[in-house]
Design an enzyme around this catalytic site. Structure first.
Site, PDB file in Angstrom:
ATOM      1  N   ASP A  12       0.995  -1.670   0.121  1.00 40.59           N
ATOM      2  CA  ASP A  12       0.138  -0.187  -0.248  1.00 40.59           C
ATOM      3  C   ASP A  12       1.002   1.168  -0.437  1.00 40.59           C
ATOM      4  OD1 ASP A  12       0.611   1.280   3.073  1.00 40.59           O
ATOM      5  OD2 ASP A  12      -0.306  -0.603   3.427  1.00 40.59           O
ATOM      6  N   HIS A  44       9.110  -5.368  -1.527  1.00 41.98           N
ATOM      7  CA  HIS A  44       7.736  -6.008  -2.459  1.00 41.98           C
ATOM      8  C   HIS A  44       6.912  -5.384  -2.920  1.00 41.98           C
ATOM      9  CE1 HIS A  44       8.200  -9.329   1.530  1.00 41.98           C
ATOM     10  NE2 HIS A  44       8.896  -8.858   0.641  1.00 41.98           N
ATOM     11  N   GLY A  89       5.583  -4.404  13.059  1.00 38.28           N
ATOM     12  CA  GLY A  89       4.138  -4.524  12.994  1.00 38.28           C
ATOM     13  C   GLY A  89       4.475  -5.832  11.561  1.00 38.28           C
ATOM     14  N   SER A 145       5.515  -9.809  11.504  1.00 38.49           N
ATOM     15  CA  SER A 145       5.602 -10.930  11.609  1.00 38.49           C
ATOM     16  C   SER A 145       7.269 -12.076  12.068  1.00 38.49           C
ATOM     17  CB  SER A 145       4.209 -12.105  11.348  1.00 38.49           C
ATOM     18  OG  SER A 145       5.178 -12.610   9.998  1.00 38.49           O
TER      19      SER A 145
HETATM   20  P1  OAD Z   1       2.108 -10.530   9.157  1.00 45.73           P
HETATM   21  O1  OAD Z   1       0.367 -10.768   8.538  1.00 45.73           O
HETATM   22  O2  OAD Z   1       3.058 -12.046   8.781  1.00 45.73           O
HETATM   23  O3  OAD Z   1       2.167 -10.309  10.770  1.00 45.73           O
HETATM   24  C1  OAD Z   1       1.600  -8.893  11.095  1.00 45.73           C
HETATM   25  C2  OAD Z   1       2.166  -8.127  12.223  1.00 45.73           C
HETATM   26  O4  OAD Z   1       1.270  -7.433  12.854  1.00 45.73           O
HETATM   27  C3  OAD Z   1       2.245  -9.835  13.640  1.00 45.73           C
HETATM   28  O5  OAD Z   1       3.064  -9.535  13.805  1.00 45.73           O
HETATM   29  C4  OAD Z   1       0.464  -9.110  14.134  1.00 45.73           C
HETATM   30  O6  OAD Z   1       0.990  -9.160  15.464  1.00 45.73           O
HETATM   31  C5  OAD Z   1       1.637  -7.047  13.961  1.00 45.73           C
HETATM   32  N1  OAD Z   1       0.576  -6.497  14.340  1.00 45.73           N
HETATM   33  C6  OAD Z   1      -0.908  -6.489  13.988  1.00 45.73           C
HETATM   34  N2  OAD Z   1      -1.787  -5.728  14.466  1.00 45.73           N
HETATM   35  C7  OAD Z   1      -0.913  -4.774  14.699  1.00 45.73           C
HETATM   36  C8  OAD Z   1      -0.597  -3.489  15.254  1.00 45.73           C
HETATM   37  N3  OAD Z   1      -2.344  -2.860  15.220  1.00 45.73           N
HETATM   38  N4  OAD Z   1       0.252  -2.611  16.190  1.00 45.73           N
HETATM   39  C9  OAD Z   1       1.554  -3.424  15.368  1.00 45.73           C
HETATM   40  N5  OAD Z   1       1.406  -4.935  15.401  1.00 45.73           N
HETATM   41  C10 OAD Z   1       0.398  -5.384  14.337  1.00 45.73           C
HETATM   42  O7  OAD Z   1       2.782  -9.142   7.514  1.00 45.73           O
HETATM   43  P2  OAD Z   1       3.641  -9.149   7.520  1.00 45.73           P
HETATM   44  O8  OAD Z   1       4.956  -9.900   8.243  1.00 45.73           O
HETATM   45  O9  OAD Z   1       3.799  -7.636   7.197  1.00 45.73           O
HETATM   46  O10 OAD Z   1       4.569 -10.691   1.688  1.00 45.73           O
HETATM   47  O11 OAD Z   1       4.255 -10.208   6.717  1.00 45.73           O
HETATM   48  C11 OAD Z   1       5.881 -10.225   5.569  1.00 45.73           C
HETATM   49  C12 OAD Z   1       4.511 -10.415   3.845  1.00 45.73           C
HETATM   50  O12 OAD Z   1       4.751 -11.498   3.790  1.00 45.73           O
HETATM   51  C13 OAD Z   1       4.031  -9.227   3.237  1.00 45.73           C
HETATM   52  O13 OAD Z   1       4.985  -8.773   2.359  1.00 45.73           O
HETATM   53  C14 OAD Z   1       3.863 -10.538   2.169  1.00 45.73           C
HETATM   54  C15 OAD Z   1       3.914 -11.746   2.911  1.00 45.73           C
HETATM   55  O14 OAD Z   1       3.064 -12.722   2.450  1.00 45.73           O
HETATM   56  C16 OAD Z   1       4.401 -11.089  -0.119  1.00 45.73           C
HETATM   57  O15 OAD Z   1       3.354 -10.693   0.294  1.00 45.73           O
HETATM   58  C17 OAD Z   1       5.749 -11.404  -1.356  1.00 45.73           C
END
Ligand code: OAD
Length: 229
Positions: free
Chosen positions: A91, A106, A172, A174
């Protein structure tokens, strides 16, 4: 000056109403990652993949930046080149909040890519498998998004910034997807202090020096205020 590298993930946009991937009810519990986020999935069913990203684009366009995006933009305005803001998010909410020079490792939902010639252009509202590339005219339009099995963008630039960083902050995310998941070890080995901001700790091995628990809107705003105010 202190040099910062900040890595953001889906959690920073969660409070703007954009779903995360791996939390309960997240995108990867509703969709099969192999079908919609790999080159093989696209080759098999381009219509399904483009439909998935058309929906992501519509969601992203209707979202507004939150206080976490705002705080990071304020930090960027104060630090200038001493902040490298790297995001895994597709985004444009960091930019909508005022951040400049965001490193989209990404890719970006607002960009289209020709799978044949590599040309990129601003994405239309909806992409269809028959859309021609404006450069080579082949019907190879895809979102300019890095899929699993593909190389993320800007890696040289990111590793240079990590090498020079005094502070690395992961917000934010994982930490499930490499190479981004390995940035903390890399920065730490290069001498940076490491900080995590998340709803919950993602690691139990002490690789983060500080762990700030809380929703990004609150926790990031407080952390930035602690630096600037
Ligand atoms: P994830 O969905 O794996 O992780 C989201 C993280 O955000 C988790 O650790 C939650 O605890 C945390 N979280 C959720 N709500 C929150 C809030 N309000 N404040 C703080 N933390 C919060 O998402 P990503 O780690 O971004 O890639 O995922 C990494 C990649 O996997 C993405 O870029 C995407 C996905 O598959 C591709 O598509 C290539």
């Amino acid at each position: 000056m202190t040099r910062y590298v900040i890595l953001t993930g889906a959690g920073v946009s969660a409070e703007s109403g954009l779903g995360t991937f791996r939390d309960e009810g997240g995108l990867w519990s509703q969709y099969d990652l192999a079908e919609v986020a790999t080159p093989e999935g696209f080759a098999k069913n381009p219509g399904l993949v483009l439909g998935f990203y058309n929906a992501r684009r519509a969601n992203a366009r209707s979202a507004v930046p939150n206080a976490a995006h705002g705080a990071l933009a304020r930090l960027g305005a104060a630090l200038g080149p001493d902040l490298t803001l790297v995001t895994q998010n597709i985004d444009a909410l960091h930019e909508a909040a005022g951040s400049r020079g965001v490193v989209h490792m990404h890719g970006e939902i607002e960009r289209a890519l020709c799978a044949s010639c590599g040309q990129t252009w601003r994405a239309p509202d909806e992409m269809a498998p028959t859309d021609p590339c404006p450069h080579c005219n082949r019907p190879s339009t895809r979102p300019d998004i890095v899929w699993f099995g593909e190389m993320p963008y800007h890696m040289d630039r990111i590793y240079s910034a990590l090498q020079a960083a005094d502070v690395f902050v992961s917000i934010g995310t994982s930490g499930e997807v490499y190479p981004a998941a390995g940035f903390v070890e890399f920065a730490r080995s290069a001498g940076a202090k490491t900080v995590e901001v998340n709803l919950e700790p993602t690691r139990r091995d002490g690789v983060f020096d500080d762990v700030i628990i809380g929703p990004a809107t609150q926790a990031v705003a407080d952390w930035v205020a602690g630096i600037l105010d």
